[in-house]
Design a protein around this motif. Sequence first.
Motif, PDB file in Angstrom:
ATOM      1  N   THR A 268     -21.832  26.452   0.145  1.00 19.96           N
ATOM      2  CA  THR A 268     -22.391  26.319  -1.205  1.00 19.96           C
ATOM      3  C   THR A 268     -23.888  26.002  -1.121  1.00 19.96           C
ATOM      4  O   THR A 268     -24.660  26.450  -1.961  1.00 19.96           O
TER       5      THR A 268
ATOM      6  N   THR B  62     -18.047  22.058 -16.988  1.00 13.91           N
ATOM      7  CA  THR B  62     -17.961  23.419 -16.454  1.00 13.91           C
ATOM      8  C   THR B  62     -19.260  24.140 -16.752  1.00 13.91           C
ATOM      9  O   THR B  62     -19.717  24.138 -17.891  1.00 13.91           O
TER      10      THR B  62
ATOM     11  N   GLU C  99     -17.624  23.341 -11.405  1.00 14.49           N
ATOM     12  CA  GLU C  99     -16.495  22.734 -12.101  1.00 14.49           C
ATOM     13  C   GLU C  99     -16.389  21.276 -11.632  1.00 14.49           C
ATOM     14  O   GLU C  99     -16.193  21.022 -10.455  1.00 14.49           O
TER      15      GLU C  99
ATOM     16  N   ASN D  37     -18.341  27.521  -7.115  1.00 12.42           N
ATOM     17  CA  ASN D  37     -17.699  28.798  -6.803  1.00 12.42           C
ATOM     18  C   ASN D  37     -16.280  28.601  -6.292  1.00 12.42           C
ATOM     19  O   ASN D  37     -15.809  29.336  -5.421  1.00 12.42           O
ATOM     20  N   GLY D  38     -15.630  27.574  -6.780  1.00 14.07           N
ATOM     21  CA  GLY D  38     -14.241  27.334  -6.416  1.00 14.07           C
ATOM     22  C   GLY D  38     -14.022  26.587  -5.117  1.00 14.07           C
ATOM     23  O   GLY D  38     -12.881  26.333  -4.737  1.00 14.07           O
ATOM     24  N   ILE D  39     -15.097  26.231  -4.413  1.00 19.89           N
ATOM     25  CA  ILE D  39     -14.900  25.482  -3.166  1.00 19.89           C
ATOM     26  C   ILE D  39     -15.697  24.168  -3.184  1.00 19.89           C
ATOM     27  O   ILE D  39     -16.636  23.999  -3.959  1.00 19.89           O
TER      28      ILE D  39
ATOM     29  N   ARG E  84     -14.219  17.896 -12.119  1.00 21.67           N
ATOM     30  CA  ARG E  84     -12.953  17.437 -12.694  1.00 21.67           C
ATOM     31  C   ARG E  84     -12.780  15.944 -12.469  1.00 21.67           C
ATOM     32  O   ARG E  84     -12.683  15.491 -11.332  1.00 21.67           O
TER      33      ARG E  84
ATOM     34  N   GLU F 129     -13.058  15.751  -8.291  1.00 19.59           N
ATOM     35  CA  GLU F 129     -13.657  16.732  -7.399  1.00 19.59           C
ATOM     36  C   GLU F 129     -14.692  17.599  -8.103  1.00 19.59           C
ATOM     37  O   GLU F 129     -14.629  17.846  -9.294  1.00 19.59           O
TER      38      GLU F 129
ATOM     39  N   LEU G  53     -16.368  21.362  -7.694  1.00 14.37           N
ATOM     40  CA  LEU G  53     -16.209  22.657  -7.051  1.00 14.37           C
ATOM     41  C   LEU G  53     -17.374  23.566  -7.425  1.00 14.37           C
ATOM     42  O   LEU G  53     -17.777  23.633  -8.582  1.00 14.37           O
TER      43      LEU G  53
ATOM     44  N   SER H 246     -14.561  33.394 -12.934  1.00 16.94           N
ATOM     45  CA  SER H 246     -14.476  31.953 -12.696  1.00 16.94           C
ATOM     46  C   SER H 246     -15.826  31.310 -12.968  1.00 16.94           C
ATOM     47  O   SER H 246     -16.865  31.950 -12.938  1.00 16.94           O
ATOM     48  N   SER H 247     -15.793  30.007 -13.222  1.00 16.80           N
ATOM     49  CA  SER H 247     -17.027  29.303 -13.501  1.00 16.80           C
ATOM     50  C   SER H 247     -17.754  28.997 -12.203  1.00 16.80           C
ATOM     51  O   SER H 247     -17.168  28.999 -11.120  1.00 16.80           O
TER      52      SER H 247
ATOM     53  N   GLU I  44     -21.105  27.852 -16.518  1.00 13.64           N
ATOM     54  CA  GLU I  44     -20.822  29.272 -16.323  1.00 13.64           C
ATOM     55  C   GLU I  44     -22.011  29.970 -15.663  1.00 13.64           C
ATOM     56  O   GLU I  44     -23.126  29.458 -15.656  1.00 13.64           O
TER      57      GLU I  44
END
Lengths: 233, 118
Positions: A73, A27, A6, A65-67, A8, A61, A63, A2-3, A29
């Motif tokens: 974070t 995004t 992120e 690490n996906g949160i 969006r 939003e 994110l 996962s990136s 990486e």
Amino acid sequence: MSSLVECRNVTKCYSNGRPAVYNLNLTLEKGHIIGLLGPNGSGKTTLIKMINGLLKPTNGEVLVNGILPGPETKARISYLPERTYLEAQRTVKDIVDFFGDFYEDFRKDRAYAMLDALHIEPTARLKNLSKGTKEKVQLILVMSRDAELYILDEPIAGVDPAARDYILRTIIANFNPAATLLICTHLISDIESILDEVVFIRDGQITLQTSVENIREQQGKSVDQYFREVFAC
Amino acid sequence: MAWNLDNDRPIYAQIVERIQLQIVSGIYKPGDKLPSVRELAAVAGVNPNTMQKAFGELERSGLIITQRTSGRIVTENEHMITEIKKELAKEHVERFLEKMRELGFEKKEIMALLESDK
């Protein structure tokens, strides 16, 4: 995989009309050193503050690490803000201890090694240091953490060229291959050799995200030259 | 910074050229161990991923070899090193001849100049 970051459809409006960031998608990486480049007022600092959780997007939003940005974070992001927030009365050693207490991933030995290399006395009080030396201290603090994401907002503006070289070398030497470094600066020619990717931002939107070698190969230009062309006034 | 690389040409290509030159000129000898990507990236002042890419290129050409246990070494195939040396020499000669022709020199005149330089 996962990136790391992120964004969006992110929009940020302040009270005065025109949004600082508008419907932005981005995004980032893991494992890259990325330059965030754009003219004054293009939304760089606003974007950085949203990734850091210091500002909330009006829409969309962010994110990490996906949160959503929060205490978790923040523990993984090492942030060098534009302006200092350290108390001028305190000594360098005080502040190193403070960072050591505050951040679990802070490496005091690394901080002292860098202070020593740049001849900064740990007993000196911040208020008695020159502008450039203060900036060096702050950068050392930020780079002494084992973070996943380092965000540096104008890290070398007040630092002399010799120290700049040392700082850039230190960044490379200490750089964890799994970490990502986002550098926001106007001094492109000084840092472009350590970048692998650039993100151009204009009027709150990403206009280009590419590898720096691509720019050199396809345009036959340095990133600095290309930036001057793209953002010519 | 340390290696004086041009920012308007791909940096990995310049690193490849530079390491090639260090090998054919004997600064790195056949079988010598090379510094790690990270060490060399810090010395050169370049991104570690860029250095990695340059090393990848040199490995593909066979000039350097990755060993599982002891890192990267310069090839011990001296024939290959000589060949690359010849190739580089040829490129330099071509560039020289082109410049001389631009200046309006014929082959004979160029030869005479080279002779008189001795």
